[in-house]
Design a protein around this motif. Structure first.
Motif, short mmCIF file in Angstrom:
data_model
loop_
_atom_site.label_atom_id
_atom_site.label_comp_id
_atom_site.label_asym_id
_atom_site.label_seq_id
_atom_site.Cartn_x
_atom_site.Cartn_y
_atom_site.Cartn_z
N TRP A 74 0.82 -1.21 0.00
CA TRP A 74 0.00 0.00 0.00
C TRP A 74 0.85 1.27 0.00
O TRP A 74 0.35 2.36 -0.27
N ILE A 75 2.16 1.14 0.27
CA ILE A 75 3.08 2.27 0.14
C ILE A 75 3.74 2.27 -1.24
O ILE A 75 3.61 3.22 -2.00
N VAL A 76 4.47 1.20 -1.57
CA VAL A 76 5.26 1.21 -2.80
C VAL A 76 4.41 1.05 -4.06
O VAL A 76 4.82 1.48 -5.14
N ASP A 77 3.24 0.44 -3.93
CA ASP A 77 2.38 0.25 -5.11
C ASP A 77 1.18 1.18 -5.11
O ASP A 77 0.20 0.94 -5.83
N ARG A 78 1.25 2.22 -4.30
CA ARG A 78 0.16 3.19 -4.29
C ARG A 78 -0.04 3.75 -5.69
O ARG A 78 0.93 4.11 -6.37
N PRO A 79 -1.27 3.84 -6.18
CA PRO A 79 -1.51 4.36 -7.53
C PRO A 79 -0.90 5.75 -7.71
O PRO A 79 -0.87 6.56 -6.78
N ASP A 80 -0.42 6.02 -8.92
CA ASP A 80 0.18 7.32 -9.20
C ASP A 80 -0.77 8.46 -8.89
O ASP A 80 -0.36 9.55 -8.47
N SER A 81 -2.07 8.23 -9.07
CA SER A 81 -3.06 9.28 -8.82
C SER A 81 -3.13 9.66 -7.34
O SER A 81 -3.58 10.74 -6.98
N GLU A 82 -2.66 8.74 -6.46
CA GLU A 82 -2.67 9.01 -5.02
C GLU A 82 -1.30 9.45 -4.51
O GLU A 82 -1.17 9.83 -3.35
N ASP A 83 -0.29 9.37 -5.37
CA ASP A 83 1.07 9.74 -4.98
C ASP A 83 1.24 11.24 -5.21
O ASP A 83 1.92 11.69 -6.13
N VAL A 84 0.59 12.01 -4.35
CA VAL A 84 0.46 13.45 -4.60
C VAL A 84 0.99 14.24 -3.41
O VAL A 84 1.18 13.72 -2.32
N HIS A 85 1.17 15.53 -3.64
CA HIS A 85 1.67 16.42 -2.60
C HIS A 85 1.01 17.78 -2.76
O HIS A 85 0.91 18.30 -3.87
N CYS A 86 0.54 18.33 -1.69
CA CYS A 86 -0.01 19.70 -1.58
C CYS A 86 -1.18 19.98 -2.52
O CYS A 86 -1.36 21.11 -2.99
N VAL A 87 -2.02 18.96 -2.79
CA VAL A 87 -3.17 19.17 -3.68
C VAL A 87 -4.14 20.18 -3.08
O VAL A 87 -4.63 21.08 -3.76
N GLY A 88 -4.45 20.05 -1.79
CA GLY A 88 -5.37 20.98 -1.16
C GLY A 88 -4.86 22.41 -1.19
O GLY A 88 -5.62 23.35 -1.44
N ILE A 89 -3.57 22.58 -0.95
CA ILE A 89 -2.96 23.91 -0.99
C ILE A 89 -3.03 24.48 -2.40
O ILE A 89 -3.34 25.66 -2.60
N GLN A 90 -2.77 23.64 -3.39
CA GLN A 90 -2.85 24.09 -4.78
C GLN A 90 -4.25 24.59 -5.11
O GLN A 90 -4.43 25.65 -5.72
N THR A 91 -5.26 23.84 -4.69
CA THR A 91 -6.65 24.24 -4.96
C THR A 91 -6.99 25.55 -4.26
O THR A 91 -7.61 26.44 -4.86
N ALA A 92 -6.57 25.69 -3.01
CA ALA A 92 -6.87 26.91 -2.26
C ALA A 92 -6.23 28.14 -2.89
O ALA A 92 -6.86 29.20 -3.01
N LEU A 93 -4.98 28.00 -3.32
CA LEU A 93 -4.29 29.13 -3.94
C LEU A 93 -4.91 29.47 -5.30
O LEU A 93 -5.03 30.65 -5.66
N SER A 94 -5.31 28.45 -6.04
CA SER A 94 -5.95 28.69 -7.34
C SER A 94 -7.28 29.42 -7.17
O SER A 94 -7.60 30.35 -7.92
N GLU A 95 -8.05 29.01 -6.17
CA GLU A 95 -9.35 29.66 -5.93
C GLU A 95 -9.16 31.11 -5.49
O GLU A 95 -9.92 32.00 -5.91
#
Length: 484
Positions: free
Chosen positions: A409-430
């Motif tokens: 569940w760590i090394v094979d986590r889907p690429d779509s879940e291997d993310v960083h700062c998505v919430g921050i990105q959305t907040a700054l964009s808004e």
């Protein structure tokens, strides 16, 4: 932390005033040296340890070193005679006496340095440029400094000092490190064994045995880093930051629990982000969108770590070396190889710059095991289909190298879940959407844009306007740009 080095260009009083402008206080006496035509100064932020100039026994040589030389003790043991003191800077100065201009070839670490040798000078930067350095002609001489801010009113022909290079006033600029392309074929199993050994060794070197913080942001590479670091050193602690309910924060806490490491997660609000955004952009000296967004999360995590540790270790360079970005996946192999090389060579202007600025801004020492020279050299030779699998899995060799050490569940986590700062990105964009119109952005976007530099999103326009409050327009040419 940073350095300012003047050679036949500025007086002690002028350099003292420059450091005061950068930090708000004068350098202490131990961090300032005048010797013949050179003035060397070190400084730090938020109680950090400033680089200290060192002079040789004969008063015609001196050095200032910003950064970490991980093999300094081994070098010192090989020198005859031994340097007068045991500091890494004194060790490098002693090595220069033996190796002259080739000294940078022998240094293992993350650094920028300036050395005076009589009427000549020598400067060098590590192979990927983990510590920033700029230089310009000033008053008929030379000025070298860690920050663009040092040159706002002083520079003529300002340039960034290129990574993997040294400069000697006799011979000019010379390159001592180059990224290599794929070499002779090697089996995938052999490749992942090399990756496993070199990543493990690099983490051991960078983590050491003291109290160390790890940025655990939810990515595969930061999870591998945290697990290896905790195996090596039980004094390690991990840190993360994000908006309430963020996916990367949830993943970081879950990974930390599995490892068993003490973890601190900082929840931030949109108000917190906006209150500190100007400080972050000015510290970074960039307006690149992805760099600023990642820096926001780093800022709050490292601020928390600064209460506990003096060294902060991150996983930067893994995405570049192992093909971790989504836009890389559709590329055919030859183009992918070229693009991975390009973005790795550009790290000194993007994410390594971000990591250095944020960590040193809180008075800590930044480390990045994935920049290890042996690791970079080996991974750059691997074929691109070992980095992105045939079915499009990013960081494939890195994942497989640690598939027996970490749960799936760590090394094979889907690429779509291997993310960083998505919430921050959305907040700054808004927020940027509420400030700027499409017409505002259109002036900077596209091949027919009226204005430069080219900007891609409204939040990048926001960062650029903040950046322009501190820096002249012509400095934009020195700002690195990432791909989305």
């Amino acid at each position: 932390m940073g350095i300012v080095c003047a050679f036949n260009s500025s007086s002690v009083a002028e350099i003292t005033e420059l450091v005061k402008e950068l930090t708000g206080s004068e350098p202490n006496s131990s961090s300032l040296l005048e010797q013949g035509p050179v003035v060397l100064a070190g400084y730090a932020y938020n109680g950090g340890q400033a680089p200290v100039p060192v002079s040789a026994k004969r008063a015609t040589q001196s050095i200032i070193l910003d950064g970490t030389v991980l093999n300094a003790q081994r070098i010192r043991e090989s020198l005859k005679p031994k340097p007068r003191n045991s500091s890494p800077a004194a060790t490098v100065l002693g090595l220069y006496a033996a190796k002259d201009r080739k000294v940078a070839h022998f240094l293992d670490g993350m650094f920028a340095l300036f050395l005076r040798d009589g009427d000549h000078f020598y400067a060098a930067r590590d192979h990927l440029g983990s510590y920033p350095l700029y230089f310009a002609q000033v008053n008929g001489g030379w000025l070298f400094a860690s920050e663009l801010k040092a040159f706002v009113e002083k520079a003529q022909s300002l340039s960034e000092f290129p990574p993997g290079c040294y400069f000697h006033s006799d011979v000019g600029l010379r390159r001592y490190f180059r990224l290599e392309g794929p070499a002779k074929p090697v089996s995938f199993q052999d490749a992942i064994e090399v990756v496993r050994v070199l990543v493990t060794d690099a983490v051991k070197k960078h983590v050491g045995s003291g109290e160390v913080g790890i940025l655990l942001n939810g990515s595969v590479e930061s999870s591998i880093l945290a697990a290896l670091a905790y195996q090596k050193n039980r004094k390690v602690r991990t840190y993360s930051a994000g908006l309430e309910g963020s996916q990367d924060g949830h993943t970081a806490k879950k990974v930390a629990e599995w490892i068993g490491v003490k973890h601190t997660h900082v929840e931030v609000s949109v108000e917190d982000i906006l209150n500190h955004l100007q400080e972050i952009v000015w510290s970074l000296e960039t307006f690149d969108g992805p760099v600023v967004r990642h820096a926001v999360a780093d800022y709050f995590a490292v601020r928390a770590a600064a209460e506990d540790v003096k060294v902060m270790v991150g996983s930067d360079a893994a995405n570049e070396l192992f093909g971790g970005y989504p836009y890389l996946r559709p590329m055919y192999q030859e183009k992918l190889t070229a693009e991975i090389k390009r973005i790795t060579e550009n790290l000194h202007r993007t994410h390594l710059l971000r990591w250095n600025r944020i960590v040193t801004g809180w008075g800590l020492e930044p480390r990045s095991p994935f920049t290890d020279r042996r690791l970079v050299h080996a991974v750059s030779k691997l074929p691109s289909n070992y980095k992105i699998s045939e079915d499009g899995r990013a960081k494939w060799a890195l994942r497989r190298a640690f598939s027996t050490m970490l749960p799936a569940w760590i090394v094979d986590r889907p690429d779509s879940e291997d993310v960083h700062c998505v919430g921050i990105q959305t907040a700054l964009s808004e927020y940027a959407d509420s400030v700027f119109t499409d017409e505002d952005l259109s002036k900077y976007k596209g091949k027919d844009a009226e204005l430069q530099p080219s900007l891609r999103t409204k939040d990048e326009l926001l960062y650029y306007q903040i950046w322009r409050q501190r820096f002249p327009e012509e400095f934009a040419a020195l700002v690195g740009r990432t791909q989305f």
